[in-house]
Design a protein around this motif. Structure first.
Motif, short mmCIF file in Angstrom:
data_model
loop_
_atom_site.label_atom_id
_atom_site.label_comp_id
_atom_site.label_asym_id
_atom_site.label_seq_id
_atom_site.Cartn_x
_atom_site.Cartn_y
_atom_site.Cartn_z
N GLU A 88 -14.31 29.70 -21.90
CA GLU A 88 -12.60 30.81 -22.14
C GLU A 88 -12.43 31.11 -23.23
O GLU A 88 -10.91 31.49 -23.37
N ALA A 107 -15.99 26.44 -24.61
CA ALA A 107 -15.29 27.33 -25.36
C ALA A 107 -15.17 29.23 -24.97
O ALA A 107 -14.58 29.87 -25.30
N ASP A 116 -12.29 31.87 -25.28
CA ASP A 116 -12.27 31.24 -26.91
C ASP A 116 -13.59 30.76 -28.36
O ASP A 116 -14.30 30.17 -28.68
N ASP A 125 -14.02 32.13 -31.65
CA ASP A 125 -13.69 31.94 -32.99
C ASP A 125 -14.29 30.54 -32.61
O ASP A 125 -14.91 29.69 -33.69
N ARG A 126 -14.00 29.02 -31.67
CA ARG A 126 -14.46 27.74 -31.48
C ARG A 126 -15.52 28.01 -30.98
O ARG A 126 -15.99 27.37 -31.38
#
Length: 294
Positions: free
Chosen positions: A227, A224, A229, A231-232
């Motif tokens: 990438e 994550a 991401d 938040d994740r």
């Protein structure tokens, strides 16, 4: 020849021992295959977590051979460092002959070389062995930090493709990342709790202790973050935070070996001078692992 940098999750593998402190190669094979199935990007046997300091050189190579033979599609990065340059070259050559795809090289410990000697040590190994190599900075164990200038200079060597950062000093780690951006060179977190901030700054992954016991979550966290991401990635960091802290309540690899036993993966047996985890710490570790299984 230019080698690719390493990206993703590379468990710093524990080494299973039987009750007589002999290497349990069957369980080691199962452990490697379990990690590969979980989606890790590579394996790092016979590092600090694998208790390489208490192994003979022959045992060291036998562990590398077992892990190489066990897996199909992930690279094996063998710990092959030493505070003796000639010995490190010998271990590195033998690891290469055993099928290792890369090398993890601890900085020289105890003899405390100056920066010039440190750089000569790593360059000499990189000149001698044509495998991708990760230099490993962990001053709490070696007594000497790899100077930022040394790391930046070494990044220009075609065989030196990475830096395992375990100093705990984010400012220094970030400067290495900033100053090696134009090189074929990745910075890997050597401290699970700092993996997310290191990747956020431009790091390429981690050589992880926690991934031995929680490989899927560690892979998800790093994936994550890589990438973008975040938040994740933060959610997963919060889920794993207690584990990251608990795995270092005593000297690594004492807690992770206890965790492996609690999860039924392999015995917690370690070689002297490491001692069993204190009962109060084991209780805490059991509680953390139980919470992760809910």
């Amino acid at each position: 020849m230019t080698h690719d940098t390493f990206t993703g999750v590379f468990p710093a593998m524990t080494t299973p021992f039987d009750d007589d402190e002999r290497i349990d190669h069957d369980t080691l094979r199962d452990h490697a295959q379990r990690l590969e199935t979980a989606g890790v990007d590579g394996l790092v046997p016979v590092g600090t977590t694998g208790e390489s300091a208490t192994m003979t050189h022959d045992e060291h190579i036998e562990v590398v051979e077992t892990v190489v033979d066990a897996v199909e599609d992930v690279p094996v990065i063998a710990g092959s460092g030493s505070n003796n340059t000639r010995e490190a070259i010998d271990l590195s050559e033998r690891s290469a002959d055993a099928g290792a795809d890369g090398l993890l090289l601890i900085s020289p410990y105890y003899n405390n070389p100056e920066p010039a000697g440190m750089e000569h040590h790593f360059r000499t190994i990189a000149d001698a062995v044509d495998l991708p190599q990760v230099i490993y900075n962990v001053p709490s164990r070696t007594g000497r930090d790899i100077a930022i200038e040394t790391a930046v200079s070494l990044a220009s060597h075609e065989n030196i493709v990475g830096y395992k950062a375990a100093s705990g000093d984010l400012n220094r780690i970030n400067e290495v990342i900033e100053r090696t951006r134009s090189e074929n060179f990745g910075v890997l977190s050597g401290d699970d709790a700092l993996t997310l901030p290191i990747i956020a700054q431009g790091g390429t992954g981690c050589i992880s202790v926690s991934a031995n016991v929680e490989p899927e979550r560690t892979v998800a966290l790093v994936g994550a973050a890589l990438e973008n991401d975040f938040d994740r990635a933060r959610e997963l960091q919060y889920e794993l935070g207690d584990l990251f802290r608990t795995l270092f309540v005593e000297t690594n690899p004492i807690p992770i070996n206890e965790a492996m036993e609690i999860r039924g993966i392999h015995s917690a047996t370690m070689r002297s001078p490491l001692s069993p985890l204190q009962p109060e710490h084991r209780e805490r570790l059991e509680a953390v692992l139980d919470e992760l299984e809910r």
